[in-house]
Design an enzyme around this catalytic site. Structure first.
Site, PDB file in Angstrom:
ATOM      1  CB  SER A 191      -1.040   0.002   1.306  1.00  0.00           C
ATOM      2  OG  SER A 191      -1.508   1.273   1.542  1.00  0.00           O
ATOM      3  CG  HIS A 248      -4.104  -1.642  -1.313  1.00  0.00           C
ATOM      4  ND1 HIS A 248      -4.932  -2.132  -1.935  1.00  0.00           N
ATOM      5  CD2 HIS A 248      -4.402  -0.726  -0.620  1.00  0.00           C
ATOM      6  CE1 HIS A 248      -6.121  -1.845  -1.067  1.00  0.00           C
ATOM      7  NE2 HIS A 248      -5.558  -0.879  -0.441  1.00  0.00           N
ATOM      8  CG  ASP A 270      -4.999   2.788   0.322  1.00  0.00           C
ATOM      9  OD1 ASP A 270      -5.994   1.849   0.426  1.00  0.00           O
ATOM     10  OD2 ASP A 270      -3.983   2.283   1.035  1.00  0.00           O
ATOM     11  CG  MET A 306      -8.369   7.672   1.246  1.00  0.00           C
ATOM     12  SD  MET A 306      -7.569   7.832   3.137  1.00  0.00           S
ATOM     13  CE  MET A 306      -6.809   6.137   3.114  1.00  0.00           C
ATOM     14  CG  HIS A 364      -9.186   0.283  -0.852  1.00  0.00           C
ATOM     15  ND1 HIS A 364      -8.685   0.232   0.539  1.00  0.00           N
ATOM     16  CD2 HIS A 364     -10.448   0.465  -0.500  1.00  0.00           C
ATOM     17  CE1 HIS A 364      -9.646   0.123   1.334  1.00  0.00           C
ATOM     18  NE2 HIS A 364     -10.710   0.430   0.734  1.00  0.00           N
ATOM     19  CG  MET A 388     -11.307   3.735   1.195  1.00  0.00           C
ATOM     20  SD  MET A 388      -9.958   3.905   2.253  1.00  0.00           S
ATOM     21  CE  MET A 388      -8.892   3.711   0.870  1.00  0.00           C
ATOM     22  CG  MET A 403     -11.902  -1.955   4.870  1.00  0.00           C
ATOM     23  SD  MET A 403     -10.561  -1.666   4.163  1.00  0.00           S
ATOM     24  CE  MET A 403      -9.572  -0.595   5.290  1.00  0.00           C
ATOM     25  CG  ASP A 458      -6.616  -2.243   3.142  1.00  0.00           C
ATOM     26  OD1 ASP A 458      -5.430  -2.180   3.798  1.00  0.00           O
ATOM     27  OD2 ASP A 458      -7.126  -1.408   2.323  1.00  0.00           O
TER      28      ASP A 458
END
Ligand code: DX5
Ligand code: ZN
Length: 241
Positions: free
Chosen positions: A9, A34, A36, A38, A72, A74, A143, A185
């Site tokens: 990540s 990975h 992320d 957000m 991923h 979010m 998660m 994760d």
């Protein structure tokens, strides 16, 4: 035998040297990157978007590193940004069911744009959401922390949830012959990865456990050694007896 994957990540990477970091971790043996995403709306933090994803994909290609980008999301809403990530070179795109008004539609949309589709479960999100979408899924992202930040402690209840998800996947695979990956994760490290694998995960996101270590290769290797030990308990017992 289960093929385990380690997804590094980049949330814990040095963002001032992101291209270099991604190449280093790919070179050090990570299976996936990975990524992320957000939005300071669905989660209380803000990271990067499809422009950075496309730049990293190009950078990896220039360095001849062929490694899947595991996105991923979010974010809320999901659909348009998922399409942008597909165009930016994503391989796998996961989103949170709470963030989509039409889960089935979003899963189909991701696949229609050439990516594998995943559904991400927060620690308190029930698994019954899986009931009618298994056919549309390539991955379940479990998660084991509340989403938004790297470096949090693994929530032990996630082990029970992984076992329940594994049972659902195995029953589905037995029925259809199609496999669905189970990715975990949050708070994964070399000390707990074996127990997490035994609970049924086959893909492991690790951020701080890799990027906060001085030697990425050694950090990944330590996790792989723990996984090998977890995968061969019978042999270990025999060797010791
Ligand atoms: C948290 C992110 C994770 C995070 C994991 O919302 O989804 O991917 O980077 O970081 P560690 O491995 O440090 O818990
Ligand atoms: Zn993540």
């Amino acid at each position: 035998m289960t093929r385990y994957r380690i997804a590094a990540s980049i949330l814990s990477a040095d963002f001032a040297r992101l291209g270099e970091e991604v190449c280093q971790v790919a070179d050090a043996g990570a299976d996936w990157i990975h990524f992320d995403v957000m939005d300071n709306h669905y989660v209380p933090n803000l990271t990067v978007g499809p422009i950075v994803c496309a730049a990293l994909r190009q950078h990896l290609e220039r360095e001849h590193l062929d490694i899947p980008l595991d996105i991923h999301l979010m974010v809320r809403p999901v659909d348009q940004i998922a399409i942008e990530f597909a165009k930016a070179g994503a391989h796998i795109i996961s989103f949170h069911p709470e963030a989509s008004d039409h889960i089935d539609r979003t899963l189909a949309l991701i696949r229609a744009h050439g990516c594998e589709a995943g559904l991400a479960f927060n620690p308190a999100t029930p698994l019954h959401i899986l009931n009618h979408v298994m056919e549309r899924l390539d991955l379940i992202l479990m998660m084991s922390v509340n989403p938004g930040f790297g470096g949090q402690a693994f929530i032990p209840e996630a082990l029970n949830k992984l076992r329940a998800a594994r049972a659902r996947i195995d029953a589905y695979t037995q029925h259809t012959g199609r496999e669905i990956r189970l990715e975990v994760d949050g708070g994964v490290n070399a000390d707990n990865i074996a127990a997490i694998a035994m609970a049924g995960a086959d893909t492991f996101v690790a951020g701080s456990a890799i990027f906060k270590q001085p030697d990425y290769r050694a950090a990944i290797q330590a996790m792989r050694c723990a996984l090998t030990a977890a995968a061969t308990p019978f042999k270990s017992v025999q060797a010791g007896s």
